[in-house]
Scaffold this motif. Structure first.
Motif, PDB file in Angstrom:
ATOM      1  N   MET A   1      -0.992  20.646   5.881  1.00 15.50           N
ATOM      2  CA  MET A   1      -1.979  19.587   5.975  1.00 15.50           C
ATOM      3  C   MET A   1      -1.428  18.288   6.569  1.00 15.50           C
ATOM      4  O   MET A   1      -2.109  17.647   7.380  1.00 15.50           O
ATOM      5  CB  MET A   1      -2.604  19.324   4.600  1.00 15.50           C
ATOM      6  N   PRO A   2      -0.194  17.847   6.233  1.00 15.47           N
ATOM      7  CA  PRO A   2       0.299  16.606   6.838  1.00 15.47           C
ATOM      8  C   PRO A   2       0.350  16.656   8.358  1.00 15.47           C
ATOM      9  O   PRO A   2       0.089  15.650   9.018  1.00 15.47           O
ATOM     10  CB  PRO A   2       1.701  16.465   6.228  1.00 15.47           C
ATOM     11  N   MET A   3       0.670  17.813   8.932  1.00 17.99           N
ATOM     12  CA  MET A   3       0.681  17.925  10.388  1.00 17.99           C
ATOM     13  C   MET A   3      -0.740  17.854  10.945  1.00 17.99           C
ATOM     14  O   MET A   3      -0.989  17.213  11.979  1.00 17.99           O
ATOM     15  CB  MET A   3       1.349  19.224  10.833  1.00 17.99           C
ATOM     16  N   VAL A   4      -1.678  18.499  10.261  1.00 13.58           N
ATOM     17  CA  VAL A   4      -3.077  18.433  10.682  1.00 13.58           C
ATOM     18  C   VAL A   4      -3.549  16.985  10.684  1.00 13.58           C
ATOM     19  O   VAL A   4      -4.141  16.503  11.652  1.00 13.58           O
ATOM     20  CB  VAL A   4      -3.964  19.288   9.750  1.00 13.58           C
ATOM     21  N   ALA A   5      -3.261  16.270   9.593  1.00 11.85           N
ATOM     22  CA  ALA A   5      -3.673  14.876   9.494  1.00 11.85           C
ATOM     23  C   ALA A   5      -2.933  14.010  10.507  1.00 11.85           C
ATOM     24  O   ALA A   5      -3.521  13.117  11.125  1.00 11.85           O
ATOM     25  CB  ALA A   5      -3.428  14.354   8.080  1.00 11.85           C
ATOM     26  N   GLY A   6      -1.639  14.264  10.689  1.00  8.70           N
ATOM     27  CA  GLY A   6      -0.850  13.471  11.619  1.00  8.70           C
ATOM     28  C   GLY A   6      -1.370  13.561  13.042  1.00  8.70           C
ATOM     29  O   GLY A   6      -1.419  12.562  13.768  1.00  8.70           O
ATOM     30  N   ALA A   7      -1.759  14.763  13.451  1.00 13.33           N
ATOM     31  CA  ALA A   7      -2.304  14.938  14.797  1.00 13.33           C
ATOM     32  C   ALA A   7      -3.617  14.177  14.948  1.00 13.33           C
ATOM     33  O   ALA A   7      -3.892  13.587  15.997  1.00 13.33           O
ATOM     34  CB  ALA A   7      -2.513  16.420  15.089  1.00 13.33           C
TER      35      ALA A   7
ATOM     36  N   GLY B   1       5.486  15.916  11.766  1.00 12.29           N
ATOM     37  CA  GLY B   1       5.342  17.118  12.561  1.00 12.29           C
ATOM     38  C   GLY B   1       4.722  16.919  13.916  1.00 12.29           C
ATOM     39  O   GLY B   1       4.641  17.881  14.693  1.00 12.29           O
ATOM     40  N   VAL B   2       4.285  15.707  14.256  1.00 13.67           N
ATOM     41  CA  VAL B   2       3.649  15.499  15.554  1.00 13.67           C
ATOM     42  C   VAL B   2       4.648  15.720  16.684  1.00 13.67           C
ATOM     43  O   VAL B   2       4.322  16.297  17.721  1.00 13.67           O
ATOM     44  CB  VAL B   2       3.012  14.093  15.638  1.00 13.67           C
ATOM     45  N   ALA B   3       5.910  15.294  16.488  1.00 10.56           N
ATOM     46  CA  ALA B   3       6.944  15.524  17.495  1.00 10.56           C
ATOM     47  C   ALA B   3       7.200  17.012  17.683  1.00 10.56           C
ATOM     48  O   ALA B   3       7.314  17.512  18.808  1.00 10.56           O
ATOM     49  CB  ALA B   3       8.236  14.807  17.102  1.00 10.56           C
ATOM     50  N   ALA B   4       7.287  17.736  16.574  1.00 11.92           N
ATOM     51  CA  ALA B   4       7.492  19.179  16.651  1.00 11.92           C
ATOM     52  C   ALA B   4       6.310  19.856  17.324  1.00 11.92           C
ATOM     53  O   ALA B   4       6.472  20.771  18.134  1.00 11.92           O
ATOM     54  CB  ALA B   4       7.705  19.749  15.253  1.00 11.92           C
ATOM     55  N   LEU B   5       5.119  19.399  17.008  1.00  8.42           N
ATOM     56  CA  LEU B   5       3.909  19.974  17.592  1.00  8.42           C
ATOM     57  C   LEU B   5       3.898  19.770  19.102  1.00  8.42           C
ATOM     58  O   LEU B   5       3.579  20.689  19.864  1.00  8.42           O
ATOM     59  CB  LEU B   5       2.680  19.333  16.950  1.00  8.42           C
ATOM     60  N   SER B   6       4.276  18.586  19.540  1.00  6.14           N
ATOM     61  CA  SER B   6       4.302  18.287  20.979  1.00  6.14           C
ATOM     62  C   SER B   6       5.326  19.142  21.715  1.00  6.14           C
ATOM     63  O   SER B   6       5.097  19.569  22.848  1.00  6.14           O
ATOM     64  CB  SER B   6       4.608  16.800  21.198  1.00  6.14           C
ATOM     65  N   ALA B   7       6.452  19.391  21.071  1.00  8.98           N
ATOM     66  CA  ALA B   7       7.511  20.155  21.713  1.00  8.98           C
ATOM     67  C   ALA B   7       7.266  21.659  21.682  1.00  8.98           C
ATOM     68  O   ALA B   7       7.989  22.427  22.320  1.00  8.98           O
ATOM     69  CB  ALA B   7       8.846  19.849  21.031  1.00  8.98           C
ATOM     70  N   PHE B   8       6.261  22.072  20.956  1.00  3.13           N
ATOM     71  CA  PHE B   8       6.072  23.500  20.673  1.00  3.13           C
ATOM     72  C   PHE B   8       4.944  24.129  21.475  1.00  3.13           C
ATOM     73  O   PHE B   8       4.767  25.331  21.443  1.00  3.13           O
ATOM     74  CB  PHE B   8       5.760  23.653  19.167  1.00  3.13           C
ATOM     75  N   THR B   9       4.187  23.348  22.226  1.00  8.16           N
ATOM     76  CA  THR B   9       2.891  23.813  22.699  1.00  8.16           C
ATOM     77  C   THR B   9       2.924  24.987  23.649  1.00  8.16           C
ATOM     78  O   THR B   9       2.035  25.835  23.630  1.00  8.16           O
ATOM     79  CB  THR B   9       2.132  22.660  23.366  1.00  8.16           C
TER      80      THR B   9
END
Length: 340
Positions: free
Chosen positions: A100-106, A75-83
Motif C-alpha cells: 500500500m505505501p508504494m500505491v499511495a506514494g505513486a 518505493g517510487v524510485a524502485a517503481l521508476s527503475a523497474f518499469t
C-alpha cells in the motif's frame, strides 16, 4: 482456488479468488531472479524480500536469487527503475516487492499508478491493524471512540506511523465509514510503531493505530487496551471486536505483493504467475509466514490486478480527502509485512 474478502468500505466487502496453478510440482525452476526491495538493507521490505529469496533458494524454485535495494520515496524510485521488461523471465526474471505505501506514494507523486507502471502478479501476505488506547483511557470501547469522532473529528489526536502510510489511510477509511468529515481528522505521524507508542504513553495522542501483532505484548501486560481490529474475524490473543462487528463495513490489511515489469509477454507472465503460485503453496513459505505473524492473503493474476485497480482508486480518494495528495514528504514511510 479459494476466495478471501479483503479491504472493503461501506459499499461492501470485495471478494476475489486466487489462481488455480498452485501445486504444479512439475514446473521448471526459474533461472536467475532479482527481487527488488524498495527499502535499505535490513529495513522494512528488505527483510520480507530476503525471506522470500531464502524460500526460493530452499525450495529450488530458482537457480540463483539476489535482492536489489532501492531505498527512499516509499518505493517510487524502485517503481521508476523497474518499469521496462528485460529479456525472458525464465532466464533472468525480475520481481518488485510492493504494498500500500508504494500505491499511495505513486498517487501522491502524480506518477503512473502501480497497475500502469508494472504487470501485477500476486498479493502474498498482510498484517491486520488494531486501534489501541492506554489502559487508563476514558475511551472504554470503540463506540466511545466513534462518538467522539462524530461529535467533533478534530477533538481527538490519533497517532500511527508516518502520514500517508497504512495507519493514516486506515484512519481516513474509518472516518469515512463513520460519516465524519475526513478533512477534519487530527492525525500525528511517527517514524515507527515504537515512537507512536511512546506518544501514546506520554499522553500526546489519545489512541494509536498499527500492526495488531506488534501490540500483543503491551496488551498482554495490560499497558494498552484494544478497541477494535481490522480483520474479518477476531484475532487470537486480542480481546477486541472487528470493525465489521461494530457495523463499520471495513476490512483492512497492510499487504505485500509482487509485481513484474511492464510489457511482459503472455508467456513470461504465465511463468511468473506459476512461480507465485508455487511460492504460496511452499511449506517453507508457509512456515516463514507463521513465524513472522504474516497472514497469507494470496490473490494472483487478473483477480489481483482488478483488486489493485479498485484499491488504488479507494486509496486515492482517501488521500485526497486527507489533504495529502501534494503536501507530504514520502522519504521514510514504513513497509508492509516486513515490520517488527
Amino acid at each position: 482456488m479459494y476466495r478471501r474478502r479483503f479491504l472493503a468500505l461501506a459499499l461492501g466487502v470485495m471478494a476475489a479468488g486466487g489462481c488455480g496453478r498452485a501445486g504444479d510440482s512439475g514446473a521448471a525452476s526459474a533461472g536467475r531472479l532479482t527481487i527488488v526491495a524498495p527499502a535499505g538493507r535490513g529495513q522494512g521490505w528488505d527483510r520480507t524480500a530476503r525471506a522470500l529469496a531464502a524460500v526460493l533458494r530452499g525450495e529450488g524454485l530458482a537457480r540463483a536469487v539476489e535482492v536489489s535495494n532501492y531505498p527512499g520515496n516509499v518505493g517510487v524510485a524502485a517503481l521508476s527503475a523497474f518499469t521496462a521488461a528485460r529479456g525472458a523471465f525464465a532466464r533472468e526474471g525480475r520481481l518488485l516487492l510492493t504494498g500500500m505505501p508504494m500505491v499511495a506514494g505513486a498517487e501522491i507523486a502524480n506518477a503512473d499508478s502501480v497497475t500502469e507502471a508494472t504487470t501485477p502478479l500476486a498479493r502474498l501476505v498482510g498484517d491486520w491493524a488494531a486501534l489501541v488506547v492506554p489502559a487508563h483511557s476514558l475511551l472504554r470501547s470503540f463506540e466511545d471512540f466513534a462518538a467522539v469522532l462524530r461529535r467533533n473529528p478534530a477533538e481527538m489526536m490519533v497517532g500511527g506511523r508516518l502520514e500517508g502510510g497504512s495507519d493514516h489511510v486506515l484512519y481516513g477509511m474509518i472516518g469515512r465509514c463513520l460519516g465524519v468529515d475526513v478533512r477534519l481528522l487530527d492525525y500525528a505521524g511517527y517514524s515507527g510503531g515504537a515512537e507512536a507508542a511512546e506518544a501514546l504513553y506520554e499522553g500526546r495522542v489519545a489512541a494509536i493505530l498499527g500492526s495488531a501483532r506488534s501490540f500483543m505484548p503491551d496488551i498482554a501486560a495490560g499497558r494498552v487496551r484494544p478497541l477494535v481490529v481490522s480483520s474479518a474475524e477476531r484475532i487470537e490473543g486480542i480481546d477486541a471486536p472487528t470493525l465489521m462487528e461494530r457495523e463499520v463495513r471495513l476490512e483492512y490489511t497492510d499487504w505485500c505483493g509482487l509485481l513484474g515489469p511492464r510489457g511482459m509477454s503472455a508467456g513470461d507472465r504465465e511463468e511468473a504467475l506459476a512461480l507465485c503460485d508455487r511460492i504460496d503453496a511452499s511449506p517453507r513459505w508457509q512456515a516463514v509466514c507463521a513465524a513472522n505473524g504474516w497472514n497469507r492473503v494470496y490473490l494472483s493474476g487478473d483477480d489481483f490486478r482488478q483488486w489493485l485497480v479498485t484499491e488504488t482508486r479507494r486509496t486515492r480518494g482517501v488521500l485526497n480527502e486527507l489533504g495529502l495528495m501534494r503536501s507530504i514528504a514520502t522519504s521514510c514511510w514504513g513497509s508492509c509485512a516486513g515490520r517488527h
